[in-house]
Design an enzyme around this catalytic site. Sequence first.
Site, PDB file in Angstrom:
ATOM      1  N   LYS A 437       0.846  -1.182   0.000  1.00 46.57           N
ATOM      2  CA  LYS A 437       0.000   0.000   0.000  1.00 46.57           C
ATOM      3  C   LYS A 437       0.884   1.235   0.000  1.00 46.57           C
ATOM      4  CE  LYS A 437      -4.561   0.835   1.721  1.00 46.57           C
ATOM      5  NZ  LYS A 437      -5.424   0.903   2.869  1.00 46.57           N
ATOM      6  N   TRP A 442      -3.147   0.627  -3.770  1.00 49.60           N
ATOM      7  CA  TRP A 442      -2.653  -0.737  -3.811  1.00 49.60           C
ATOM      8  C   TRP A 442      -1.820  -0.974  -5.071  1.00 49.60           C
ATOM      9  CZ3 TRP A 442      -7.334  -4.300  -2.178  1.00 49.60           C
ATOM     10  CH2 TRP A 442      -7.512  -4.176  -0.796  1.00 49.60           C
TER      11      TRP A 442
END
Length: 542
Positions: A437, A442
């Site tokens: 992250k 992501w």
Amino acid sequence: MLAGRMMDYPLTLTHFLDRARTYHARCEIVTQNPDRTLARATYADLHRRASKLAHALARLGVRAGDRVATLCWNHARHLELYLGVPALGAVVHTLNLRLHPNELSYIASHAEDKVIVVDRSLLPLFRKFAPQVRCIQRVLVIGDDGPVDGDGLDYEALLAPEPDDFDFPRLDERSAAMICYTSGTTGNPKGVVYSHRSIVLHTLVSCMHDALGFRESDVVLPVVPMFHAMAWGLPYAAVATGARIVLPGPHLDPASLLDLMARERVTFAAGVPTIWLGILALLDEHPKRWDLSSLRSTVIGGAAAPPSLIDGFLSRHGIEVTHAWGMTETNPLGTVARLRSSLGLDPAASLAARASQGFPVPLVDQRHVGPDDRPLPWDGESMGELEVRGPWVASSYLGGEGEDRFTKDGWFKTGDVVTIDAAGYMRITDRAKDVIKSGGEWISSVALENALMSHPAVLEAAVFAARHPIWGERPLAAVVLRQGKTVSKDELHAHLEPRFAKYWLPEDYLFLERIPRTSTGKFLKSKLREQFGDLLEKKASG
Ligand code: ADP
């Protein structure tokens, strides 16, 4: 309600065992012994030996529901345990011989194993955890080189006097047949209990042409160990179809497997990408050494198969690869990356579909959900946790542990982060615990790994999260080079640059001799994070 009804015929493994004797009696089971000699038996022998085993276990006091553990490689004895123990009504519990003795003692105690069957070569491992396991009452030792010491009973000597036939009980199809444990990379390992019914249904569907596609004329090589995730159900599928089965014993290096495939004219082989990466590298080096013309299908799963692997086998060696996804909790087959004729995909889209994790086999449903647990759109972009359900998907773990993995509306939370496209093809971008992250976004480590592994100098690549003072986390790439090849960090960076958004590109590249692995051959990213997770922080602080 209409008056007519269908029979309530139980879906049990006993049927497959009987069928093997009745219709496939002469079909062969080939085992590669530790000394590399080959032992041959038939499905008639399988029935006979499973019957003797059932008599012997009953005589030792094994009753319905009791656990019989195995600590064994892939061989014919293990196959008779796969069939004979459940047909007796007991439960076969396969122990993963690659685990640490502490984990094995935890698992054997947790499952309350009553009897254990051990390969003689694995006795040293067994002795390391045996003292901690109180529940085991009997130890049976497989192997014929010398007398058994201590409390162990010689498996062959035990079976020898027993009758050749057993009046197997009529079992409840929902009774337990096998227990496999998850690897426990997140917390303690958890037991998954497969029923006769779940295995039978799983077998029927995996044999479908568009699933794994088994035939009676196949020669099946399960490279995937029988001590992990039921060897993907391949032993049962082989017995159910009457396909010849070749069991490699402890010799799982690429050259031994290629020798075995060529010698036994194997048509169908299955294993994890690590094995196939090694096989492909060796085939590329010696394209003519092995005659693999018999090989019509290979299945790769258990971890992401890079597109370069799938394409390399097909384009350079004419070998078809099928990518599949599954978990211990799904018996294990969940999805298969088959093409669908109705989609009319062009060659590039076809390779992309074949390199995806595929779409569910019949009777399995999939969805993926966001952080608020709401299902996400199938747009090929939205990333969320994959959830599945079906008659061979666990609805609880042994002892009721890990309840948070099961949703109230009946789905299993896989812990895999995925996208699903409009045609239903699922792509794993990460395992939830491995997600990177960066600045709230992501990044898919799997996509980066696949791209790195398409570079000709790279044998293996694992991308993982390192802590970063500004972005929270940033990707680092651990790379293993092919023998005799070199490449610079800049060259690798240039290779990735045109394919990804800038913020996806790894902060740094580490050249390693080997990437740490789990007991089942998957990249152990937690270990990489442990070793190198603070690299960027250290750099930043000067
Ligand atoms: P563990 O790895 O914990 O022992 P399993 O052997 O049951 O557990 O592995 C299941 C996991 O393996 C899946 O959740 C997924 O992350 C990974 N996996 C299995 N098949 C594939 C695949 N084809 N592509 C990517 N990942 C896969």
